[in-house]
Design a protein around this motif. Structure first.
Motif, short mmCIF file in Angstrom:
data_model
loop_
_atom_site.label_atom_id
_atom_site.label_comp_id
_atom_site.label_asym_id
_atom_site.label_seq_id
_atom_site.Cartn_x
_atom_site.Cartn_y
_atom_site.Cartn_z
N PRO A 1 -28.40 8.98 9.28
CA PRO A 1 -29.78 8.73 9.70
C PRO A 1 -30.47 7.75 8.75
O PRO A 1 -30.14 7.71 7.56
CB PRO A 1 -30.43 10.12 9.62
N PRO A 2 -31.43 6.96 9.26
CA PRO A 2 -32.19 6.05 8.40
C PRO A 2 -33.07 6.82 7.42
O PRO A 2 -33.33 8.02 7.62
CB PRO A 2 -33.03 5.25 9.40
N ALA A 3 -33.53 6.14 6.39
CA ALA A 3 -34.27 6.80 5.30
C ALA A 3 -35.52 7.51 5.78
O ALA A 3 -35.91 8.53 5.21
CB ALA A 3 -34.61 5.77 4.23
N GLU A 4 -36.17 6.97 6.83
CA GLU A 4 -37.43 7.61 7.27
C GLU A 4 -37.19 8.97 7.94
O GLU A 4 -38.11 9.74 8.12
CB GLU A 4 -38.22 6.68 8.20
N VAL A 5 -35.95 9.26 8.28
CA VAL A 5 -35.60 10.59 8.82
C VAL A 5 -35.37 11.50 7.61
O VAL A 5 -34.28 11.57 7.06
CB VAL A 5 -34.36 10.51 9.73
N ASP A 6 -36.46 12.16 7.17
CA ASP A 6 -36.42 12.80 5.86
C ASP A 6 -36.42 14.32 5.86
O ASP A 6 -36.23 14.96 4.83
CB ASP A 6 -37.59 12.29 5.00
N THR A 7 -36.65 14.94 7.03
CA THR A 7 -36.63 16.42 7.09
C THR A 7 -35.71 16.86 8.24
O THR A 7 -35.30 16.04 9.08
CB THR A 7 -38.03 16.99 7.39
N VAL A 8 -35.41 18.17 8.26
CA VAL A 8 -34.60 18.70 9.36
C VAL A 8 -35.29 18.43 10.70
O VAL A 8 -34.65 18.03 11.67
CB VAL A 8 -34.33 20.20 9.16
N ALA A 9 -36.61 18.62 10.75
CA ALA A 9 -37.35 18.40 12.00
C ALA A 9 -37.22 16.94 12.44
O ALA A 9 -37.00 16.66 13.63
CB ALA A 9 -38.81 18.78 11.82
N ALA A 10 -37.36 16.02 11.50
CA ALA A 10 -37.23 14.59 11.83
C ALA A 10 -35.81 14.28 12.29
O ALA A 10 -35.60 13.48 13.23
CB ALA A 10 -37.60 13.74 10.62
N LEU A 11 -34.84 14.93 11.65
CA LEU A 11 -33.44 14.73 12.03
C LEU A 11 -33.20 15.21 13.48
O LEU A 11 -32.52 14.53 14.27
CB LEU A 11 -32.53 15.50 11.07
N ILE A 12 -33.79 16.35 13.83
CA ILE A 12 -33.63 16.87 15.19
C ILE A 12 -34.21 15.87 16.20
O ILE A 12 -33.59 15.57 17.23
CB ILE A 12 -34.30 18.26 15.31
N GLY A 13 -35.39 15.32 15.88
CA GLY A 13 -35.99 14.32 16.77
C GLY A 13 -35.13 13.08 16.89
O GLY A 13 -34.96 12.52 17.98
N TRP A 14 -34.55 12.65 15.78
CA TRP A 14 -33.70 11.45 15.76
C TRP A 14 -32.41 11.70 16.55
O TRP A 14 -31.98 10.87 17.35
CB TRP A 14 -33.40 11.08 14.30
N LEU A 15 -31.81 12.87 16.35
CA LEU A 15 -30.57 13.21 17.08
C LEU A 15 -30.84 13.32 18.59
O LEU A 15 -29.98 12.95 19.40
CB LEU A 15 -29.99 14.53 16.56
N ALA A 16 -32.02 13.82 18.96
CA ALA A 16 -32.33 14.04 20.38
C ALA A 16 -32.30 12.72 21.16
O ALA A 16 -32.09 12.73 22.38
CB ALA A 16 -33.70 14.71 20.53
N ALA A 17 -32.50 11.61 20.45
CA ALA A 17 -32.54 10.30 21.12
C ALA A 17 -31.14 9.68 21.28
O ALA A 17 -31.00 8.60 21.86
CB ALA A 17 -33.43 9.34 20.33
N ARG A 18 -30.10 10.36 20.79
CA ARG A 18 -28.76 9.77 20.83
C ARG A 18 -28.16 9.74 22.23
O ARG A 18 -27.36 8.86 22.55
CB ARG A 18 -27.81 10.54 19.90
N SER A 19 -28.48 10.75 23.07
CA SER A 19 -27.90 10.80 24.42
C SER A 19 -28.70 11.79 25.25
O SER A 19 -29.49 12.57 24.71
CB SER A 19 -26.43 11.24 24.38
N ASP A 20 -28.48 11.78 26.55
CA ASP A 20 -29.14 12.76 27.42
C ASP A 20 -28.73 14.18 27.04
O ASP A 20 -29.53 15.12 27.12
CB ASP A 20 -28.78 12.50 28.90
N ARG A 21 -27.46 14.34 26.67
CA ARG A 21 -26.98 15.68 26.30
C ARG A 21 -27.68 16.17 25.03
O ARG A 21 -28.05 17.34 24.93
CB ARG A 21 -25.46 15.67 26.11
N HIS A 22 -27.82 15.27 24.05
CA HIS A 22 -28.56 15.64 22.83
C HIS A 22 -30.00 16.02 23.18
O HIS A 22 -30.54 16.99 22.66
CB HIS A 22 -28.57 14.48 21.84
N ALA A 23 -30.62 15.23 24.06
CA ALA A 23 -32.00 15.51 24.44
C ALA A 23 -32.12 16.89 25.08
O ALA A 23 -33.05 17.65 24.81
CB ALA A 23 -32.51 14.42 25.39
#
Lengths: 143, 83
Positions: free
Chosen positions: B22-44
């Motif tokens: 993840p990029p540096a601005e993804v700094d917490t677990v919550a931010a990571l979850i949001g970032w991962l959710a954008a990877r694919s429809d299944r992640h979302a």
């Protein structure tokens, strides 16, 4: 003495009772697969490594809070049939009050603090078990 | 960073684990979850309701606002139902 075991093998009560206590009091709890709403099979998933760590932390907390000579937590994982034993916890000590309280603490907190997930099979499909609010209430009273 | 998924989160994503950077601005677990959710429809489908999710950092349960800097392994899963 602390015994923590996470295993797909059936739980042998006689063996576990013999290992759990040679003291004056032995309190135990055994959880089994219930036939809820046509459930025919239960699958227990867990987080290897984290599970054993969480259970060990719980057992160590029990030993600090009560005067105990032994704590046992055995949790089965994988597929199980109706009536199979899912979990066995035991606390042994010199007197019943401490053994009983520690046993209740162990199962109440295990329900909220250890990474296990139950999936039920009903007919041809399966569903993940939802957590119960009452489990949080039971665990919270020990904090 | 290694991401582990369990129970229905794993089933919806279709994978038990993945390696991500993840990029540096993804700094917490919550931010990571949001970032991962954008990877694919299944992640979302698995990650779009963070209030239904719990997490562990290097095998210890943590709240979702926990920083992820230095973590080797983050696990994302539904509330536990053992015992």
């Amino acid at each position: 003495m602390i015994r923590v075991l996470v295993s797909p093998a059936p739980i042998d009560l006689a063996d576990e009772m013999a290992l759990a206590g040679q003291d004056g009091a032995l309190a135990t709890f055994t959880g089994m697969v219930r036939a809820d709403d046509g459930v025919t099979e239960l699958m227990l998933e867990h987080y290897p490594g984290a599970t054993e760590r969480a259970l060990t932390v719980l057992a160590e907390e029990a030993v600090l809070r009560w005067s105990l000579s032994g704590v046992t937590i055995v949790h089965r994982v994988g597929p199980m049939r109706l009536g199979d034993r899912i979990v066995f916890v035991a606390a042994s000590g010199a007197h019943r009050a401490e053994a009983l309280d520690a046993c209740a603490f162990l199962i109440d907190r295990l329900k909220t603090d250890a990474p296990f997930w139950k999936r039920e099979r009903v007919g041809d499909h399966h569903r993940w078990v939802e957590p119960r609010a009452s489990d949080d209430v039971s665990a919270e009273k020990w904090r | 960073m290694r991401i582990l998924y369990f129970a229905w989160v794993r089933e919806r994503i279709g994978a038990a684990e993945e390696e991500v950077e993840p990029p540096a601005e993804v700094d917490t677990v919550a931010a990571l979850i949001g970032w991962l959710a954008a990877r694919s429809d299944r992640h979302a489908a698995a990650l779009s309701e963070p209030e239904r999710l719990r997490a562990a950092r290097d095998k210890d349960f943590v709240p979702l606002h926990t920083p992820i800097a230095g973590a080797r392994e983050i696990a994302i899963f539904p509330p536990v139902t053992g015992g």
